[in-house]
Design a protein around this motif. Sequence first.
Motif, short mmCIF file in Angstrom:
data_model
loop_
_atom_site.label_atom_id
_atom_site.label_comp_id
_atom_site.label_asym_id
_atom_site.label_seq_id
_atom_site.Cartn_x
_atom_site.Cartn_y
_atom_site.Cartn_z
N ASN A 23 0.82 -1.50 -0.46
CA ASN A 23 0.08 0.32 -0.37
C ASN A 23 0.67 1.13 -0.32
N TYR A 24 0.44 2.25 -0.83
CA TYR A 24 1.16 3.44 -0.84
C TYR A 24 0.20 4.00 0.37
N ASP A 25 1.30 4.25 1.72
CA ASP A 25 0.64 5.20 3.09
C ASP A 25 0.77 6.34 3.19
N LYS A 26 1.56 6.94 1.69
CA LYS A 26 2.48 8.34 2.56
C LYS A 26 1.24 9.61 2.59
N SER A 27 1.00 9.99 3.28
CA SER A 27 -0.21 10.83 3.32
C SER A 27 -0.11 12.40 4.09
N GLU A 28 -0.38 13.72 4.11
CA GLU A 28 -0.38 15.14 4.08
C GLU A 28 -1.38 15.65 5.01
N GLN A 29 -0.92 16.62 5.55
CA GLN A 29 -2.50 17.81 5.46
C GLN A 29 -2.24 18.64 4.91
N VAL A 30 -2.84 19.28 3.67
CA VAL A 30 -3.86 20.57 3.05
C VAL A 30 -4.17 21.36 3.49
N PRO A 31 -4.12 22.29 3.06
CA PRO A 31 -5.37 23.68 3.09
C PRO A 31 -6.41 23.13 2.24
N THR A 32 -7.89 23.13 2.49
CA THR A 32 -8.75 23.28 1.97
C THR A 32 -8.66 24.16 0.83
N GLU A 33 -7.96 24.80 0.75
CA GLU A 33 -8.16 25.63 -0.75
C GLU A 33 -7.28 25.41 -1.88
N GLN A 34 -6.06 24.70 -0.76
CA GLN A 34 -5.19 24.26 -2.02
C GLN A 34 -4.99 22.73 -2.25
N SER A 35 -6.40 22.16 -1.88
CA SER A 35 -6.70 20.43 -2.53
C SER A 35 -6.76 20.32 -3.62
N LEU A 36 -7.10 20.96 -4.31
CA LEU A 36 -8.41 20.98 -5.64
C LEU A 36 -7.29 19.85 -6.56
N GLY A 37 -7.62 18.56 -7.21
CA GLY A 37 -6.72 17.13 -8.02
C GLY A 37 -6.28 16.06 -7.16
N ARG A 38 -6.09 16.73 -5.59
CA ARG A 38 -5.33 16.00 -4.74
C ARG A 38 -6.33 14.29 -4.23
N ILE A 39 -5.80 13.51 -3.87
CA ILE A 39 -6.27 12.27 -3.60
C ILE A 39 -6.66 12.28 -2.24
N ALA A 40 -8.20 11.78 -1.70
CA ALA A 40 -8.50 12.24 -0.45
C ALA A 40 -7.60 10.24 -0.03
N PHE A 41 -7.17 10.31 1.14
CA PHE A 41 -6.24 10.06 1.74
C PHE A 41 -7.08 8.88 2.83
N GLU A 42 -8.16 9.52 3.02
CA GLU A 42 -9.26 8.56 4.21
C GLU A 42 -10.61 9.00 3.91
N ASP A 43 -11.65 8.18 4.13
CA ASP A 43 -12.38 8.79 4.02
C ASP A 43 -13.45 10.46 4.91
#
Length: 408
Positions: A23-43
Amino acid sequence: MKLLNVDTSDKVRKKIDESFTDNYDKSEQVPTEQSLGRIAFEDVLSPIELPQFSRSVVDGYAVLSRDTYGAGESMPVFLEVSGHVEMGKAAEGKVSAGKAIYVPTGAMIPEGADAVVMIEYVENLDESTIAVYTPVAPGQGIIKKGDDVKSGSKILLKGEKIRSRDIGVLSALGIGYIKVFKKLKLSVISTGDEIVDSFGEVRYGQIRDINTHLISAMAEESGAEISLKLLVPDDFSKLREAIDQALKMSDIVVLSGGSSVGAKDMTAKAIESTEGGEILVHGVAVKPGKPTIIGKAGGKALFGLPGHPSSAMVIYKVFVDYLIRKYYSMSEDIVYVEASCGENIHSAQGKETYQPVELLERDGQYEAVPIYGKSAAITTVARSVGYIRISENKEGVKKGERVRVALF
């Protein structure tokens, strides 16, 4: 170097699934306004109800619905206006029998009211009396607390790509940060003595580099981050050095060129010679892209794509994008368009055929027109909006036949 048997595309995807199971388990927190096009790491679950209070969806008067029963043009109902609700403030007062309170669109519904009658169906007789000319049912003109989003309901699923409208919902719920997958790092290596920098000096007989930029752009569309771009000649030691450098910086390495059988075929040998390197696929029963190579080294994937741009573009979409989506826990995101085939298409016997097409609109219907030409022709890339997949067991497609066009 051991050459493996030519595989079908389904077998290749199965080998990808079996070979890259971590599993690719690398994640990070990003501001919502900068999340366009990113992939949700969890529900992502809603922390609140939405709306947080019942509010009006029209300009009108909050009433008890039963007070309006029987109202009509010839026999209105008369109600006493006992106040009004200000936007952005809590509603004051209470609606009781025979009473009404004015509410603008979006304002809070006052206690006691169960409907809003639109202002268009109301006549102001004086400052404190209105005539209502139409009945309203319970709940009419109101969006109730929690009608839109329930507390704890799923807003985003793991593996979903965040769209502009998702950012709107997250903002409405007050979710300022979201956990997303860190971008996979991908390196692109293009090979060939004749290939030179796209934007530098080009001598007669040389060819500007297309694939480095084409594949890099496709990878970014897939959600990857380009960590390295290299252009190397047909030299084994330099290719090995480039692969070693890319493996240190990347999760996936994509090589373009050098995958055809011949004297200069070094890609598979170079992959095998890396530490822990092995060849999983050397040849796929598809057209275009038969000489495709897939290898593994240190748990990382290496793809050897054909050198011709249109072939590289198809193979990238079919296999590299497939692995990226697997790592991101994404479902298939290929968009298909139904169309009629513009002319007969002949397929390669025993091979799965991917035929690039352009889409033309005729009489409100799409027509898929095959784009023929040498796979090295850049116009094939420029005009292709998608491709038709023809199975190895099907003898082409007839003109007028309904087809599904997978969009690039």
